[in-house]
Design an enzyme around this catalytic site. Structure first.
Site, PDB file in Angstrom:
ATOM      1  N   PRO A  11       0.794  -1.230   0.000  1.00 19.44           N
ATOM      2  CG  PRO A  11      -0.093  -1.085   2.137  1.00 19.44           C
ATOM      3  CD  PRO A  11       0.558  -2.048   1.188  1.00 19.44           C
ATOM      4  CG  ASN A  12      -0.389   4.390   1.168  1.00 18.68           C
ATOM      5  OD1 ASN A  12      -1.323   4.929   0.573  1.00 18.68           O
ATOM      6  ND2 ASN A  12      -0.528   3.872   2.374  1.00 18.68           N
ATOM      7  NE  ARG A  19       0.795  13.230  -2.287  1.00 14.35           N
ATOM      8  CZ  ARG A  19      -0.447  12.865  -2.193  1.00 14.35           C
ATOM      9  NH1 ARG A  19      -0.879  12.294  -1.091  1.00 14.35           N
ATOM     10  NH2 ARG A  19      -1.276  13.058  -3.186  1.00 14.35           N
ATOM     11  CE1 TYR A  24       8.822   5.289   2.805  1.00 12.12           C
ATOM     12  CE2 TYR A  24       7.429   7.247   2.820  1.00 12.12           C
ATOM     13  CZ  TYR A  24       7.806   6.038   3.376  1.00 12.12           C
ATOM     14  OH  TYR A  24       7.168   5.565   4.492  1.00 12.12           O
ATOM     15  CG  ASN A  73       8.476  -2.024   0.184  1.00  7.88           C
ATOM     16  OD1 ASN A  73       7.896  -2.140   1.270  1.00  7.88           O
ATOM     17  ND2 ASN A  73       9.062  -0.902  -0.192  1.00  7.88           N
ATOM     18  CB  ALA A  76       1.606   0.101   6.313  1.00  9.01           C
ATOM     19  CG  HIS A  79       5.205  -2.282   9.990  1.00 17.62           C
ATOM     20  ND1 HIS A  79       6.505  -2.744  10.082  1.00 17.62           N
ATOM     21  CD2 HIS A  79       5.252  -1.254   9.089  1.00 17.62           C
ATOM     22  CE1 HIS A  79       7.288  -2.020   9.297  1.00 17.62           C
ATOM     23  NE2 HIS A  79       6.549  -1.119   8.672  1.00 17.62           N
ATOM     24  CG  ASP A  86      -0.830 -17.229   8.465  1.00 17.14           C
ATOM     25  OD1 ASP A  86       0.169 -17.377   9.194  1.00 17.14           O
ATOM     26  OD2 ASP A  86      -1.980 -17.075   8.917  1.00 17.14           O
ATOM     27  CD  GLU A  97      11.115  -7.483   5.360  1.00 19.04           C
ATOM     28  OE1 GLU A  97      11.828  -8.309   5.969  1.00 19.04           O
ATOM     29  OE2 GLU A  97      10.317  -6.727   5.931  1.00 19.04           O
ATOM     30  CG  HIS A  99      11.099  -2.414   4.375  1.00 18.89           C
ATOM     31  ND1 HIS A  99       9.742  -2.280   4.177  1.00 18.89           N
ATOM     32  CD2 HIS A  99      11.287  -3.592   4.980  1.00 18.89           C
ATOM     33  CE1 HIS A  99       9.140  -3.341   4.667  1.00 18.89           C
ATOM     34  NE2 HIS A  99      10.049  -4.157   5.153  1.00 18.89           N
ATOM     35  CB  SER A 101      12.450   4.299   5.117  1.00 21.33           C
ATOM     36  OG  SER A 101      11.374   3.453   5.527  1.00 21.33           O
ATOM     37  NE  ARG A 106       9.907   5.936   8.595  1.00 21.36           N
ATOM     38  CZ  ARG A 106       9.029   5.856   7.590  1.00 21.36           C
ATOM     39  NH1 ARG A 106       9.190   4.917   6.665  1.00 21.36           N
ATOM     40  NH2 ARG A 106       8.029   6.694   7.510  1.00 21.36           N
ATOM     41  NE  ARG A 110       6.935   4.034   9.908  1.00 23.06           N
ATOM     42  CZ  ARG A 110       5.909   4.201   9.069  1.00 23.06           C
ATOM     43  NH1 ARG A 110       5.539   3.240   8.267  1.00 23.06           N
ATOM     44  NH2 ARG A 110       5.250   5.348   9.041  1.00 23.06           N
TER      45      ARG A 110
HETATM   46  O1  CA2 Z   1      10.431   1.988   3.668  1.00 24.43           O
HETATM   47  C1  CA2 Z   1       9.609   1.274   3.076  1.00 24.43           C
HETATM   48  O2  CA2 Z   1       9.806   0.800   1.962  1.00 24.43           O
HETATM   49  C2  CA2 Z   1       8.259   1.015   3.742  1.00 24.43           C
HETATM   50  O3  CA2 Z   1       7.834  -0.293   3.376  1.00 24.43           O
HETATM   51  C3  CA2 Z   1       7.303   2.049   3.199  1.00 24.43           C
HETATM   52  C4  CA2 Z   1       5.922   1.982   3.840  1.00 24.43           C
HETATM   53  C5  CA2 Z   1       6.035   2.002   5.360  1.00 24.43           C
HETATM   54  O4  CA2 Z   1       4.754   1.815   5.938  1.00 24.43           O
HETATM   55  C6  CA2 Z   1       6.977   0.929   5.872  1.00 24.43           C
HETATM   56  O5  CA2 Z   1       7.094   1.081   7.275  1.00 24.43           O
HETATM   57  C7  CA2 Z   1       8.349   1.078   5.259  1.00 24.43           C
HETATM   58  C8  CA2 Z   1       5.068   3.184   3.405  1.00 24.43           C
HETATM   59  C9  CA2 Z   1       4.937   3.313   1.935  1.00 24.43           C
HETATM   60  C10 CA2 Z   1       4.348   4.663   1.653  1.00 24.43           C
HETATM   61  O6  CA2 Z   1       4.997   5.187   0.521  1.00 24.43           O
HETATM   62  C11 CA2 Z   1       4.869   6.512   0.269  1.00 24.43           C
HETATM   63  C12 CA2 Z   1       5.657   7.020  -0.723  1.00 24.43           C
HETATM   64  C13 CA2 Z   1       5.591   8.349  -1.020  1.00 24.43           C
HETATM   65  C14 CA2 Z   1       4.719   9.180  -0.340  1.00 24.43           C
HETATM   66  C15 CA2 Z   1       3.920   8.657   0.656  1.00 24.43           C
HETATM   67  C16 CA2 Z   1       3.980   7.318   0.958  1.00 24.43           C
END
Ligand code: CA2
Length: 141
Positions: A11-12, A19, A24, A73, A76, A79, A86, A97, A99, A101, A106, A110
């Site tokens: 997601p996201n 952003r 990121y 990846n 969220a 977590h 599963d 895996e 990530h 960040s 953080r 997380r």
């Molecule tokens: O660092 C990563 O790759 C994460 O998987 C990114 C997730 C975060 O929930 C994990 O803890 C670490 C969030 C992805 C959201 O991506 C965005 C990218 C640009 C702007 C807003 C969100």
């Protein structure tokens, strides 16, 4: 035999490059997709993103049958998702895996990780380069 590689994004991550560049970076998911294809032209890469937990699980099940390597990846869901855990446990592909960040550095929420126990290796904190690092390392295994 052509290497089948799935790269799944949760997601996201479709917002990458639009952003929060301070966390990121500025690369988009399309940039990463292209970079991986250039790095492994003889592999068949299935690169996808979803905001839906169920769809991500469906794709992990698909990867289990179709691929030797799964780079994930899970965003969220890393977590939060026992269901994803599963599915990954049941997956026969080698799981890497990624990530962008470093979640461990953080917010405390997380530090819970349902993906890591199922992964052969994890790369975190190197920005978008982590995908290429995972692919390169996986192909050397
Ligand atoms: O660092 C990563 O790759 C994460 O998987 C990114 C997730 C975060 O929930 C994990 O803890 C670490 C969030 C992805 C959201 O991506 C965005 C990218 C640009 C702007 C807003 C969100």
């Amino acid at each position: 035999m052509t290497q089948q590689i799935y790269v799944l994004n949760g997601p996201n991550l479709n917002l990458l490059g639009t952003r929060e560049p301070e966390i990121y970076g500025s690369k988009t998911l399309d940039d990463i997709d292209q970079q991986l294809r250039q790095a492994a032209p003889s592999a068949e890469i299935t690169f996808r993103q979803t905001n839906s937990e169920g769809e991500l699980i469906d794709w992990v099940q698909e990867a289990s049958k179709a691929a030797q390597i799964l780079i994930i990846n899970a965003g969220a869901y890393t977590h939060t998702s026992v269901a994803l855990h599963d599915a990954l446990r049941a997956c026969e592909a080698d799981i890497y895996e990624v990530h962008i960040s470093n979640p461990a550095a953080r917010e405390p929420f997380r530090t819970t990780n349902y993906v890591a126990p199922c992964a052969k290796a994890c790369i975190a904190g190197f920005g978008a380069r982590g995908y290429l690092m995972a692919l390169t390392a996986a192909l050397q295994e």
